[in-house]
Design a protein around this motif. Sequence first.
Motif, mmCIF file in Angstrom:
data_model
loop_
_atom_site.group_PDB
_atom_site.id
_atom_site.type_symbol
_atom_site.label_atom_id
_atom_site.label_comp_id
_atom_site.label_asym_id
_atom_site.label_seq_id
_atom_site.Cartn_x
_atom_site.Cartn_y
_atom_site.Cartn_z
ATOM 1 N N GLU A 31 1.187 26.339 24.618
ATOM 2 C CA GLU A 31 0.050 27.251 24.684
ATOM 3 C C GLU A 31 0.291 28.350 25.716
ATOM 4 O O GLU A 31 -0.122 29.495 25.520
ATOM 5 N N ARG A 33 3.226 29.662 26.452
ATOM 6 C CA ARG A 33 4.133 30.619 25.800
ATOM 7 C C ARG A 33 3.365 31.558 24.871
ATOM 8 O O ARG A 33 3.587 32.763 24.868
ATOM 9 N N GLU A 34 2.478 30.987 24.058
ATOM 10 C CA GLU A 34 1.689 31.794 23.131
ATOM 11 C C GLU A 34 0.788 32.779 23.872
ATOM 12 O O GLU A 34 0.655 33.939 23.464
ATOM 13 N N THR A 35 0.188 32.321 24.964
ATOM 14 C CA THR A 35 -0.691 33.183 25.750
ATOM 15 C C THR A 35 0.101 34.310 26.400
ATOM 16 O O THR A 35 -0.347 35.460 26.433
ATOM 17 N N ALA A 37 2.849 35.655 25.301
ATOM 18 C CA ALA A 37 3.228 36.600 24.257
ATOM 19 C C ALA A 37 2.044 37.477 23.851
ATOM 20 O O ALA A 37 2.210 38.663 23.550
ATOM 21 N N ARG A 38 0.867 36.930 23.865
ATOM 22 C CA ARG A 38 -0.318 37.674 23.414
ATOM 23 C C ARG A 38 -0.842 38.642 24.475
ATOM 24 O O ARG A 38 -1.224 39.761 24.157
ATOM 25 N N PHE A 39 -0.874 38.208 25.759
ATOM 26 C CA PHE A 39 -1.519 39.003 26.795
ATOM 27 C C PHE A 39 -0.557 39.675 27.767
ATOM 28 O O PHE A 39 -0.981 40.488 28.585
ATOM 29 N N TRP A 43 -1.492 38.251 31.649
ATOM 30 C CA TRP A 43 -1.306 36.804 31.785
ATOM 31 C C TRP A 43 -0.409 36.483 32.979
ATOM 32 O O TRP A 43 -0.652 35.526 33.716
#
Length: 68
Positions: A31, A33-35, A37-39, A43
């Motif tokens: 999660e 890693r995904e965060t 990449a998104r923010f 982040w």
Amino acid sequence: MIGVLLQWPRLLTLAMFPALVVLYWRLAVEEERETAARFGPAWAGYRRATPAFLSRLGPVFRPARPEV
């Protein structure tokens, strides 16, 4: 997670505990890693200021330091 051991103190719960810790740790890493990449940079700043799993010891209300 420790609350589960306190609430249901059984041998089965004790046996499952290490596996659950590993699974939750892996889930948190994925999660994160995904965060990231998104923010992106937002982040990264949040992550530097906030501990991942354990709280820092210190005053409860500490003024936030601005990012430089």
